[in-house]
Design a protein around this motif. Structure first.
Motif, PDB file in Angstrom:
ATOM      1  N   ALA A 104       0.834  -1.215  -0.116  1.00 12.12           N
ATOM      2  CA  ALA A 104       0.080  -0.003  -0.004  1.00 12.12           C
ATOM      3  C   ALA A 104       0.772   1.149   0.140  1.00 12.12           C
ATOM      4  O   ALA A 104       0.622   2.192  -0.611  1.00 12.12           O
ATOM      5  N   MET A 105       1.876   1.092   0.957  1.00 13.22           N
ATOM      6  CA  MET A 105       2.930   2.251   0.820  1.00 13.22           C
ATOM      7  C   MET A 105       3.609   2.498  -0.625  1.00 13.22           C
ATOM      8  O   MET A 105       3.559   3.677  -1.187  1.00 13.22           O
ATOM      9  N   ASN A 106       3.830   1.313  -1.072  1.00 17.39           N
ATOM     10  CA  ASN A 106       4.636   1.450  -2.597  1.00 17.39           C
ATOM     11  C   ASN A 106       3.554   2.009  -3.432  1.00 17.39           C
ATOM     12  O   ASN A 106       3.841   2.748  -4.511  1.00 17.39           O
ATOM     13  N   PHE A 107       2.448   1.662  -3.518  1.00 14.55           N
ATOM     14  CA  PHE A 107       1.401   2.135  -4.245  1.00 14.55           C
ATOM     15  C   PHE A 107       1.312   3.601  -4.507  1.00 14.55           C
ATOM     16  O   PHE A 107       1.284   4.165  -5.391  1.00 14.55           O
ATOM     17  N   TRP A 108       1.343   4.125  -3.382  1.00 12.10           N
ATOM     18  CA  TRP A 108       1.298   5.593  -3.286  1.00 12.10           C
ATOM     19  C   TRP A 108       2.490   6.064  -3.728  1.00 12.10           C
ATOM     20  O   TRP A 108       2.536   7.308  -4.160  1.00 12.10           O
ATOM     21  N   GLN A 109       3.549   5.637  -3.449  1.00 12.94           N
ATOM     22  CA  GLN A 109       4.712   5.848  -4.226  1.00 12.94           C
ATOM     23  C   GLN A 109       4.748   6.119  -5.594  1.00 12.94           C
ATOM     24  O   GLN A 109       5.176   7.046  -6.259  1.00 12.94           O
ATOM     25  N   ILE A 110       4.070   4.942  -6.224  1.00  9.44           N
ATOM     26  CA  ILE A 110       4.157   5.017  -7.746  1.00  9.44           C
ATOM     27  C   ILE A 110       3.091   6.200  -8.168  1.00  9.44           C
ATOM     28  O   ILE A 110       3.304   6.915  -9.042  1.00  9.44           O
ATOM     29  N   ILE A 111       2.049   6.375  -7.524  1.00  2.00           N
ATOM     30  CA  ILE A 111       1.166   7.649  -7.772  1.00  2.00           C
ATOM     31  C   ILE A 111       1.911   8.843  -7.546  1.00  2.00           C
ATOM     32  O   ILE A 111       1.897   9.606  -8.618  1.00  2.00           O
ATOM     33  N   LEU A 112       2.559   9.266  -6.541  1.00  2.00           N
ATOM     34  CA  LEU A 112       3.237  10.515  -6.472  1.00  2.00           C
ATOM     35  C   LEU A 112       4.426  10.788  -7.324  1.00  2.00           C
ATOM     36  O   LEU A 112       4.390  11.501  -7.799  1.00  2.00           O
TER      37      LEU A 112
END
Length: 504
Positions: free
Chosen positions: A433-441
């Motif tokens: 989930a943390m990695n998912f938001w890294q991808i988005i940002l």
């Protein structure tokens, strides 16, 4: 722990409910912001007349979407329909020469659209790279190809070459740089595949057949030469069972997606709002998170639809083109993140996998990712925002490998070994989930702006901590677990399909 680790049904139902409510809530904030600010001065250029009978205006900030499905829709449909009809008639008359037919139609269409000077420029680059290909040195082919690509991506060389194209119309710059860029990438694929050919060389006509296939010429996707050459020269034009039905269904899905985006653009001004930083700063944390996420989802939908339309035409020509990109919602690792599967396949085959091999060594992986994003930066056009985007995505790809290596060592591997598979899946889901938001940002800064990406990061990670941070992370965790459940079901279905012939 394996991909087949299961979670209780009630837990998955809870995740589904939380995710659905959160998405609806975030969307309601964006709809409200869109409706209340439709009259802002900053919206005048990108929010224009839409459904007048409903009193709704439409977000037209994305020129590329408007070009494809509004302004130049009829021109594009005419060109592609002409290709389908002409290619079908000639293919039935002479299946062995259909590759030549595609080339003749493509050359004619490009000549009518862009003129002799553009054709001459493309042929000059093709001839130069073909000459280099005859030497059969991969390193020389790569260097020559990148230098040729740089002449279109760097100034003043790009403008100087664009000056050879006479005339002036709205799409000229897009068609010029799109056609030239994709042509160079195709020529590089041809040259590298020629290096692999043991007996003799491919002919210059083979390169022209490959490059001037009209559906792929201006906008891609890129299909590597080895695949195109075999498929375009295959005289067997029989289809698999229900293949035409499958093509029809996918065409209808693309039409449905176009209508869906059209509806959303009348209620959700997701492309215009991020450009007004004064308004963005007034929005809630949930609105910002929803805006960032929806912008990436839209970009995926746009790529899937545009490549899908082109792929439908190429499948009618008995080709198997690159598939549309994987949905951003289904991504939680950098290794699978891409918005153009054709470019991704090209980079993986000729750069990333070629250098990285099995992608197990830390230093080799670092070199492979650096070279991959070097080529990508040149392909996108070097500028500050592209440099930042490339750096962070390169870092993210390597960081995943570093974390995987660290977690495979004691005591982390020992701790995971004594856990149940379900608990291991939950813990991995938190990190995903943390990695998912890294991808988005990391990717939203390329789609919108650096200022917007910095504001989203600041609000979610600093000013919104802990409530906004943890709540958004929990909703993302719910989504990741649903993605993992889908992957688990697909893996079980594939295993069942593989075991079925054995039992029979």
């Amino acid at each position: 722990m394996g991909i087949k680790a299961a979670l209780p049904k009630f837990e998955l139902y809870l995740y589904t409910a939380v995710l659905g409510l959160a998405l609806a809530w975030a969307a309601s904030w964006i709809v409200e912001a869109s409706s209340e600010n439709v009259g802002r001065k900053t919206f005048k250029g990108s929010v224009q007349t839409g459904w007048t009978y409903f009193g709704r205006k439409m977000d037209v900030a994305d020129f590329e979407w408007v070009m494809w499905f509004t302004t130049f829709r009829n021109h594009i449909l005419f060109a592609l329909s002409g290709h389908v009809i002409f290619a079908k008639i000639c293919s039935l008359a002479s299946p062995k020469h259909r590759g030549m037919v595609y080339m003749v139609y493509g050359l004619t269409a490009v000549l009518i659209t862009m003129g002799w000077s553009f054709i001459s420029l493309i042929l000059a680059h093709c001839m130069m790279l073909y000459t280099v290909a005859l030497i059969k040195r991969k390193s020389l082919c790569i260097v020559a190809g990148l230098c040729s690509l740089a002449t279109f991506k760097l100034e003043p060389y790009g403008s100087w070459q664009a000056g050879f194209v006479t005339g002036s119309f709205e799409l000229q710059d897009i068609l010029f740089y799109g056609g030239c860029g994709f042509s160079i990438m195709r020529c590089m694929s041809f040259a590298l595949e020629n290096c692999e050919k043991k007996d003799g060389n491919y002919s210059f006509i083979d390169l022209l057949k490959y490059n001037f296939y009209l559906p792929f010429f201006y906008f891609g996707p890129i299909m590597t030469f080895d695949l195109f050459h075999v498929q375009a020269n295959n005289p067997n034009l029989t289809r698999k069972d229900r293949e035409l039905w499958d093509i029809t269904i996918k065409a209808l899905v693309h039409l449905g997606a176009i209508l869906m985006v059209d509806v959303f653009f009348h209620f959700l001004y997701i492309l215009t709002i991020p450009g007004d930083m004064k308004l963005v700063k007034q929005l809630s944390d949930w609105s910002l998170a929803g805006l960032a996420y929806s912008n990436l989802v839209y970009d995926w939908v746009k790529a899937a639809v545009m490549f899908g339309v082109i792929n439908t035409v190429s499948r009618l020509d008995h080709l198997d083109p690159p598939q549309p990109p994987k949905c951003i919602t289904m991504l939680y690792v950098f290794a699978e993140t891409h918005f153009d599967r054709g470019i991704n396949d090209w980079l993986c085959k000729y750069v990333y996998d070629y250098i990285g091999k099995d992608h197990d060594g830390i230093f080799r992986e670092l070199v492979a990712t650096f070279c991959t994003f070097f080529v990508t930066t040149l392909w996108l056009g070097p500028c500050e925002i592209v440099y930042i985007w490339s750096f962070f995505n390169c870092f993210g790809l390597n960081f995943e490998l570093w974390v995987a290596k660290l977690c495979s060592l004691p005591p982390f591997s020992t701790i995971e070994g004594v856990m149940s598979e379900a608990m291991s899946r939950r813990i991995r889901g938190v990190f995903n989930a943390m990695n998912f938001w890294q991808i988005i940002l990391y990717n939203v800064l390329a789609l919108n702006s650096l200022d917007f990406a910095k504001l989203v990061a600041k609000r979610l990670l600093v000013q919104g901590f802990p409530m906004s941070t943890l709540s958004v992370l929990f909703v993302t965790y719910c989504g990741v677990q649903l993605i993992k459940e889908r992957e688990r079901n697909l893996a079980l279905a594939e295993e069942a399909a593989a075991e079925k012939p054995k039992t029979e």
